[in-house]
Design an enzyme around this catalytic site. Structure first.
Site, PDB file in Angstrom:
ATOM      1  N   GLU A 129       0.812  -1.206   0.000  1.00  0.00           N
ATOM      2  CA  GLU A 129       0.000   0.000   0.000  1.00  0.00           C
ATOM      3  C   GLU A 129       0.851   1.263   0.000  1.00  0.00           C
ATOM      4  O   GLU A 129       0.473   2.283  -0.590  1.00  0.00           O
ATOM      5  CB  GLU A 129      -0.968  -0.017   1.178  1.00  0.00           C
ATOM      6  CG  GLU A 129      -1.999  -1.132   1.064  1.00  0.00           C
ATOM      7  CD  GLU A 129      -3.205  -0.909   1.964  1.00  0.00           C
ATOM      8  OE1 GLU A 129      -3.460   0.250   2.329  1.00  0.00           O
ATOM      9  OE2 GLU A 129      -3.885  -1.894   2.283  1.00  0.00           O
TER      10      GLU A 129
ATOM     11  N   ASP B 263       0.493   4.116  -2.920  1.00  0.00           N
ATOM     12  CA  ASP B 263       0.249   5.533  -2.655  1.00  0.00           C
ATOM     13  C   ASP B 263       1.250   6.424  -3.374  1.00  0.00           C
ATOM     14  O   ASP B 263       0.889   7.395  -4.044  1.00  0.00           O
ATOM     15  CB  ASP B 263       0.310   5.806  -1.145  1.00  0.00           C
ATOM     16  CG  ASP B 263      -0.871   5.228  -0.395  1.00  0.00           C
ATOM     17  OD1 ASP B 263      -1.877   4.884  -1.038  1.00  0.00           O
ATOM     18  OD2 ASP B 263      -0.783   5.119   0.845  1.00  0.00           O
TER      19      ASP B 263
ATOM     20  N   SER C  12      -7.241   2.606  -1.189  1.00  0.00           N
ATOM     21  CA  SER C  12      -5.857   3.041  -1.120  1.00  0.00           C
ATOM     22  C   SER C  12      -5.340   3.380  -2.513  1.00  0.00           C
ATOM     23  O   SER C  12      -4.333   4.074  -2.647  1.00  0.00           O
ATOM     24  CB  SER C  12      -4.974   1.944  -0.506  1.00  0.00           C
ATOM     25  OG  SER C  12      -5.310   1.731   0.831  1.00  0.00           O
TER      26      SER C  12
END
Length: 469
Positions: free
Chosen positions: A239, A243, A380
């Site tokens: 994640e 991002d 996310s």
């Protein structure tokens, strides 16, 4: 406790780091000023406070600072650091001192996936003379969630159809949201940031490899401008990689900071008693001071087409925060117009409703540990995409001599969907019981608690947010 395994009590001499949140002043006044500078109808619009001005407004009183510091020092705690606003103290002490300071706690060591953590599963107490000056103590109870659990489930589920879908890349997103090769940052004073709260870290080599594979069609940066905090070692977090890679490929060519330390659960589910459930709002997605991003999927997985709800898109109504004035009209319109809502015992109709906006959230390509990984999904993914697009809009505002957007929500709700693709098809998941049978809220024309106002149409949203009132 998110599958953490308790190993046992820790040594009384082992050092711990706890964070003490001191009671702020003038919080109501701060909220009032925030709404003024965020409302295009206000004469104060865009006149954002500096950090120094915020600090002067909310800094804890001299009495609060004196009481808390005296309490700590009376237990021998003197190794403390603070920040400009002086509302947090980060203090180092040994375990024996911490347990004497906070009666009721017992610190144990927990492990999961090779990570070790010290926490207490029992409640703590503080003296009533200190209680009125203290909001909470951090580093005692909360466990970081395992961010990849849901992605692993979705990956297995979608492998059967993976051969029919090449997956979302920066090129796919830029095509869907009408970003051209020329839509990259160029303002000198612009920047964007991501925060890593899951004890995950990105690797610079992964970012460089991602841009080599997927960033050839537009100008971009391949390095983070600054890391605030300590960058962890070991394997990159999926994640965290997601991002960084997608905010930097959507908000392309804009310097990016990483700070190291919306939820993917549909409406969520809280089991109350036998046979009785309610939806479980997530935090901080349900905060009225956050622009929350929901998730969508392509209706036709074979090509770039219109979007429908991604069933994991988080959304619902807060049980803690009241509905802010800026969204009352939109939310009441949804509740009155949409048939077949879940029973009202499942959600708080007067609470802050979310999300506010959405973007594609499934079947992303991510590079982690130098390996391209397909079919990564979750909000996310959609959140950094929206963040990058807003960074581009700020870029254009700066070039025109305008201030940054700041807190977006009041203006977003005043636009009433202008500059966005409305998503009207699909529902998200919730409690698996006889009453709702796994279905939460459903998308509808205008705002809804699954996809908000919809997904970005960059040129139209740019025009709406750069033009002054």
């Amino acid at each position: 406790m998110f599958n953490w395994t308790r190993i046992g009590r820790i040594d009384p001499t082992e050092k711990l780091e706890l964070t003490f949140a001191l009671r702020q002043q003038n919080v109501d006044q701060l909220e009032h000023l925030l709404l003024l500078v965020s409302d295009p109808e206000s004469a104060q619009y865009g006149k954002h406070l500096t950090l120094e001005e915020v600090a002067a407004l909310v800094r804890p009183s001299q009495l609060t600072q004196k009481v808390v510091r005296h309490w700590l020092q009376s237990h021998g705690v003197t190794d403390c650091q603070t920040i400009l606003t002086q509302d947090f103290l980060q203090c180092t002490m040994n375990t024996q001192v911490a347990e004497a300071l906070l009666p009721g706690i017992e610190f144990h060591r927990y492990v999961r996936d090779g990570i070790s953590l010290v926490r207490s599963s029992s409640a703590y107490h503080v003296h009533e003379d200190v209680l009125q000056h203290l909001d909470f103590v951090g580093g005692v109870h909360r466990f970081p969630p395992k961010g990849q659990d849901l992605n692993e489930v979705l990956t297995k589920r979608r492998r059967s159809r993976a051969k029919f879908h090449l997956g979302n890349t920066p090129a796919t997103l830029r095509s869907r949201y009408n970003l051209t090769a020329a839509d990259v940052g160029s303002a000198q004073n612009n920047s964007q940031a991501v925060a890593q709260f899951l004890e995950q870290f990105y690797h610079p080599a992964d970012l460089a490899e991602f841009m080599t594979l997927f960033g050839r069609s537009f100008q971009h940066l391949s390095k983070i401008d600054r890391v605030v905090g300590v960058q962890g070692a070991g394997k990159a977090g999926l994640e965290a990689s997601l991002d960084v890679e997608y905010i930097m490929s959507t908000g392309a060519n804009i310097p990016t900071w990483v700070f190291t330390n919306p939820g993917d659960s549909g409406a969520g589910c809280r089991h109350l008693t036998k046979g009785e459930n309610s939806f479980r709002p997530s935090f901080p997605a349900s905060s009225p001071y956050v622009t929350t991003v929901g998730g969508t999927s392509f209706k036709n997985p074979f090509k770039v087409t219109y979007e429908v709800t991604d069933y994991i898109s988080g959304g619902g109504f807060s049980n803690v925060f009241k509905m802010p004035d800026y969204q009352v009209g939109a939310v009441e319109g949804y509740l009155k117009a949409v048939p077949g809502l879940p029973p009202k015992t499942y959600f708080n109709t007067s609470g802050r409703a979310y999300p506010d906006i959405a973007a594609l959230s499934d079947n992303y390509w991510v590079v982690t540990d130098r390996v391209p990984i397909p079919w990564v999904s979750g909000t996310s993914a959609s959140t950094p995409v929206v963040g990058g697009i807003l960074s581009l809009i700020n870029d254009q505002r700066f070039l025109k001599g305008l201030p940054s957007l700041g807190f977006l929500n009041p203006r977003l709700y005043q636009l009433q969907g202008q500059g966005l693709f409305d998503v009207t098809d699909g529902c998200h998941l919730s409690c698996l019981d006889e009453q709702v049978q796994g279905q939460g809220f459903c998308a509808a024309p205008s705002w809804d608690p699954v996809t908000g106002w919809g997904t970005p149409n960059y040129p139209a949203l740019l025009a709406a947010l750069v033009l002054e009132k």
